[in-house]
Write a protein that holds these residues in place. Structure first.
Motif, PDB file in Angstrom:
ATOM      1  N   THR A 250       0.833  -1.199   0.000  1.00 41.61           N
ATOM      2  CA  THR A 250       0.000   0.000   0.000  1.00 41.61           C
ATOM      3  C   THR A 250       0.869   1.251   0.000  1.00 41.61           C
ATOM      4  O   THR A 250       1.943   1.277   0.592  1.00 41.61           O
ATOM      5  CB  THR A 250      -0.917   0.030   1.227  1.00 41.61           C
ATOM      6  N   HIS A 251       0.407   2.275  -0.662  1.00 41.68           N
ATOM      7  CA  HIS A 251       1.145   3.535  -0.744  1.00 41.68           C
ATOM      8  C   HIS A 251       0.252   4.683  -0.294  1.00 41.68           C
ATOM      9  O   HIS A 251      -0.960   4.665  -0.530  1.00 41.68           O
ATOM     10  CB  HIS A 251       1.631   3.789  -2.173  1.00 41.68           C
ATOM     11  N   PRO A 252       0.845   5.694   0.349  1.00 49.29           N
ATOM     12  CA  PRO A 252       0.058   6.882   0.722  1.00 49.29           C
ATOM     13  C   PRO A 252      -0.309   7.679  -0.521  1.00 49.29           C
ATOM     14  O   PRO A 252       0.198   7.422  -1.612  1.00 49.29           O
ATOM     15  CB  PRO A 252       1.031   7.646   1.631  1.00 49.29           C
ATOM     16  N   PRO A 253      -1.207   8.654  -0.376  1.00 49.42           N
ATOM     17  CA  PRO A 253      -1.668   9.423  -1.547  1.00 49.42           C
ATOM     18  C   PRO A 253      -0.508  10.059  -2.314  1.00 49.42           C
ATOM     19  O   PRO A 253       0.436  10.599  -1.724  1.00 49.42           O
ATOM     20  CB  PRO A 253      -2.576  10.485  -0.927  1.00 49.42           C
ATOM     21  N   ALA A 254      -0.571  10.002  -3.633  1.00 50.14           N
ATOM     22  CA  ALA A 254       0.464  10.586  -4.484  1.00 50.14           C
ATOM     23  C   ALA A 254       0.305  12.100  -4.540  1.00 50.14           C
ATOM     24  O   ALA A 254      -0.756  12.653  -4.244  1.00 50.14           O
ATOM     25  CB  ALA A 254       0.386   9.978  -5.878  1.00 50.14           C
ATOM     26  N   GLY A 255       1.381  12.761  -4.919  1.00 52.85           N
ATOM     27  CA  GLY A 255       1.342  14.204  -5.077  1.00 52.85           C
ATOM     28  C   GLY A 255       1.415  14.975  -3.781  1.00 52.85           C
ATOM     29  O   GLY A 255       1.110  16.173  -3.748  1.00 52.85           O
ATOM     30  N   LEU A 257       3.655  15.168   0.303  1.00 58.95           N
ATOM     31  CA  LEU A 257       4.799  14.752   1.109  1.00 58.95           C
ATOM     32  C   LEU A 257       4.409  14.849   2.576  1.00 58.95           C
ATOM     33  O   LEU A 257       4.256  15.939   3.121  1.00 58.95           O
ATOM     34  CB  LEU A 257       6.020  15.630   0.834  1.00 58.95           C
ATOM     35  N   HIS A 258       4.200  13.705   3.191  1.00 63.66           N
ATOM     36  CA  HIS A 258       3.854  13.650   4.606  1.00 63.66           C
ATOM     37  C   HIS A 258       5.012  12.995   5.339  1.00 63.66           C
ATOM     38  O   HIS A 258       5.349  11.830   5.091  1.00 63.66           O
ATOM     39  CB  HIS A 258       2.570  12.857   4.807  1.00 63.66           C
ATOM     40  N   LEU A 259       5.634  13.737   6.260  1.00 64.17           N
ATOM     41  CA  LEU A 259       6.739  13.235   7.071  1.00 64.17           C
ATOM     42  C   LEU A 259       6.222  12.906   8.458  1.00 64.17           C
ATOM     43  O   LEU A 259       5.419  13.654   9.027  1.00 64.17           O
ATOM     44  CB  LEU A 259       7.871  14.262   7.166  1.00 64.17           C
ATOM     45  N   LEU A 260       6.708  11.789   9.033  1.00 61.12           N
ATOM     46  CA  LEU A 260       6.222  11.341  10.337  1.00 61.12           C
ATOM     47  C   LEU A 260       7.388  10.979  11.245  1.00 61.12           C
ATOM     48  O   LEU A 260       8.290  10.242  10.848  1.00 61.12           O
ATOM     49  CB  LEU A 260       5.317  10.113  10.175  1.00 61.12           C
ATOM     50  N   TYR A 261       7.355  11.521  12.466  1.00 60.90           N
ATOM     51  CA  TYR A 261       8.237  11.031  13.524  1.00 60.90           C
ATOM     52  C   TYR A 261       7.352  10.414  14.600  1.00 60.90           C
ATOM     53  O   TYR A 261       6.483  11.082  15.170  1.00 60.90           O
ATOM     54  CB  TYR A 261       9.091  12.134  14.143  1.00 60.90           C
ATOM     55  N   ALA A 262       7.568   9.138  14.896  1.00 67.07           N
ATOM     56  CA  ALA A 262       6.803   8.436  15.922  1.00 67.07           C
ATOM     57  C   ALA A 262       7.775   7.926  16.978  1.00 67.07           C
ATOM     58  O   ALA A 262       8.646   7.107  16.681  1.00 67.07           O
ATOM     59  CB  ALA A 262       6.016   7.275  15.311  1.00 67.07           C
ATOM     60  N   GLY A 263       7.648   8.439  18.187  1.00 64.10           N
ATOM     61  CA  GLY A 263       8.563   8.013  19.243  1.00 64.10           C
ATOM     62  C   GLY A 263       8.679   9.064  20.319  1.00 64.10           C
ATOM     63  O   GLY A 263       7.767   9.855  20.543  1.00 64.10           O
ATOM     64  N   LEU A 332      -1.316   3.881  15.662  1.00 67.76           N
ATOM     65  CA  LEU A 332      -0.061   4.347  15.079  1.00 67.76           C
ATOM     66  C   LEU A 332       0.136   3.772  13.682  1.00 67.76           C
ATOM     67  O   LEU A 332       0.704   4.437  12.804  1.00 67.76           O
ATOM     68  CB  LEU A 332       1.117   3.957  15.988  1.00 67.76           C
ATOM     69  N   ASN A 333      -0.333   2.545  13.463  1.00 69.61           N
ATOM     70  CA  ASN A 333      -0.210   1.952  12.130  1.00 69.61           C
ATOM     71  C   ASN A 333      -0.912   2.818  11.086  1.00 69.61           C
ATOM     72  O   ASN A 333      -0.459   2.908   9.938  1.00 69.61           O
ATOM     73  CB  ASN A 333      -0.805   0.545  12.132  1.00 69.61           C
ATOM     74  N   GLY A 334      -2.008   3.466  11.483  1.00 68.31           N
ATOM     75  CA  GLY A 334      -2.697   4.355  10.553  1.00 68.31           C
ATOM     76  C   GLY A 334      -1.865   5.574  10.197  1.00 68.31           C
ATOM     77  O   GLY A 334      -1.832   6.001   9.039  1.00 68.31           O
ATOM     78  N   ALA A 338      -0.160   6.468   6.310  1.00 71.20           N
ATOM     79  CA  ALA A 338      -0.423   7.736   5.615  1.00 71.20           C
ATOM     80  C   ALA A 338       0.851   8.516   5.326  1.00 71.20           C
ATOM     81  O   ALA A 338       0.796   9.547   4.643  1.00 71.20           O
ATOM     82  CB  ALA A 338      -1.378   8.596   6.443  1.00 71.20           C
ATOM     83  N   ALA A 339       1.997   8.054   5.838  1.00 69.54           N
ATOM     84  CA  ALA A 339       3.251   8.802   5.696  1.00 69.54           C
ATOM     85  C   ALA A 339       4.038   8.340   4.478  1.00 69.54           C
ATOM     86  O   ALA A 339       4.028   7.158   4.123  1.00 69.54           O
ATOM     87  CB  ALA A 339       4.094   8.640   6.949  1.00 69.54           C
TER      88      ALA A 339
END
Length: 443
Positions: A250-255, A257-263, A332-334, A338-339
């Motif tokens: 699975t891939h997040p939406p194209a077009g 840029l969503h950056l994620l820091y989890a921790g 968190l998996n969600g 999305a990232a």
């Protein structure tokens, strides 16, 4: 090396680990997963772990002996030292914070406090727990285990296993998740020459008596073999790995840029160089700010006394940054799904690999890592092709990396994938196979 599991009689294995299920600590997952894998392979597993409250039951089919954690020895002494220091501090030192009379010189009170702290943290602050764990192991001496696995930190658990081993009549695997001697995590306030000498002595006493020493990162192994070259192949690398199945294709939406820091943000995990570079990106020419977003999830509301959300608002990027409290793993998996890019902060720990790296590999997302390129984290990311590594302090490099990521994910609607074989290589089950090959192999 001959395989030990699945080819011979049932083994009786004792695991000594302060951190264990249901703790969320990285060390807990490493030993819990090993215990479960050994149980599933038909072996009898007994665990000595800390009783920190909450759920005391262990995984089904595993005997867990919970050892209460004693109160700390030093708080009252430290308070008394603090009162002496305040009583004897000269008036001129109150404003400056210097109790020595001369800049850069340690005062007698400060020296005493440091020596007391160093004794409290000699090995670690779990020595009294480890003594109780030793007592529990002595009571088990008639059970005749085949293998003892001790995991640290806390390193005092290794000393307990070393003392109990002759009574248990078992081979011994000493598992090092962090460096023991010379660990850069220890600040000067808890260091002393006496502590360094004692820890060097205790490490040697344990390392030279262990049948195998397993290390969670290559740098830990290099440090051990440099200090004890006679150990040779008795030092074995077993990475932490990831627990969950990969996210799939699975891939997040194209077009976008969503950056994620989890921790969590702690020690040297400073997010502000990234935030400054991100601010430049968002406000840069040709960038559609509605197409980019940066999310923090976890214990990361602030760093260095500065709240991240307030900083973002003050710098005009509050609409492009979200700071979210910790969430349950399934939620968190969600966020991860999305990232497009997962962030890893691993500054100033060149001989350790954060568990977050393996989680990113399992998720199949590209990583943006702030770490030393020649450190273990940087080398692993480069070896797998899992992302970009930027040296700490390289603000310009961070900005250029973000600009390139924007061009790839937004302008070109690109997607990122790791080869399935690369992902599978870092699974926890794959790493546990290396443990399996050591179980039952004595010297």
């Amino acid at each position: 090396m001959r395989s030990a599991v699945g080819m011979f009689r049932q083994q009786k294995i004792l695991i000594v680990s302060y951190h264990f299920h249901p703790s969320s600590a990285v060390g807990a997952r490493r030993m819990t997963a090993l215990a479960e894998a050994l149980r599933d392979s038909g072996h009898a597993v007994t665990v000595v772990a800390a009783d920190v409250g909450g759920d005391r039951a262990g995984p089904d089919g595993i005997e867990v002996n919970r050892i209460p954690v004693p109160r700390k020895l030093w708080p009252r002494m430290q308070r008394r030292i603090g009162r002496v220091g305040r009583r004897n501090r000269p008036a001129s030192g109150i404003a400056s914070g210097n109790t020595s009379g001369r800049a850069g010189q340690e005062s007698p009170v400060a020296r005493l406090k440091r020596q007391v702290n160093a004794l409290e943290w000699l090995l670690d602050d779990c020595k009294r727990w480890s003594f109780r764990a030793l007592t529990a192991m002595v009571r088990m001496r008639r059970r005749r285990f085949d293998v003892v696995v001790s995991s640290g930190p806390p390193m005092s658990s290794h000393v307990a296993a070393r003392l109990a081993r002759p009574l248990l009549g078992a081979s011994w695997i000493m598992d090092l998740r962090d460096p023991w001697v010379g660990n850069s995590y220890w600040p000067p306030a808890v260091r002393s020459a006496l502590r360094d000498r004692m820890e060097s002595y205790l490490e040697r006493r344990c390392a030279t008596r262990a049948d195998w020493i397993t290390v969670a990162a290559p740098g830990i192994g290099r440090r051990v073999t440099h200090r004890h070259p006679e150990l040779g192949e008795r030092v074995q690398l077993i990475l932490n790995g990831y627990d969950e199945s990969p996210a799939g294709t699975t891939h997040p939406p194209a077009g976008r840029l969503h950056l994620l820091y989890a921790g969590s943000l702690y020690f040297n995990r400073d997010p502000f160089p990234l935030l400054h570079a991100y601010e430049r990106l968002v406000n840069g020419e040709g960038v559609r700010r509605e197409a980019v977003h940066l999310t923090f999830v976890g214990s990361c509301e602030q760093w260095g006394g500065v709240r991240l959300s307030e900083w973002a608002e003050a710098h005009g990027i509050g609409d492009c940054v979200t700071v979210h409290a910790p969430v349950a793993p399934e939620r968190l998996n969600g966020f991860t799904a999305a990232a497009h890019v997962l962030l890893v902060f691993a500054q100033a720990q060149p001989e350790q690999i954060p568990a977050k790296v393996y989680e990113c590999i399992a998720a199949g997302r590209e990583m943006l890592v702030i770490a030393e390129r020649e450190g273990d984290t940087g080398r692993l990311v480069a070896e797998t092709g899992g992302g970009r590594v930027i040296e700490p302090g390289d603000g310009e490099g961070l900005f250029l990396a973000l600009r390139e990521l924007y061009g790839f994910y937004v302008d070109s609607s690109g997607t990122f994938e790791l080869p399935p074989a690369t992902v599978a290589r870092f699974s926890r089950s794959q790493q546990n196979r290396a443990f399996f090959e050591l179980i039952g192999v004595g010297r």
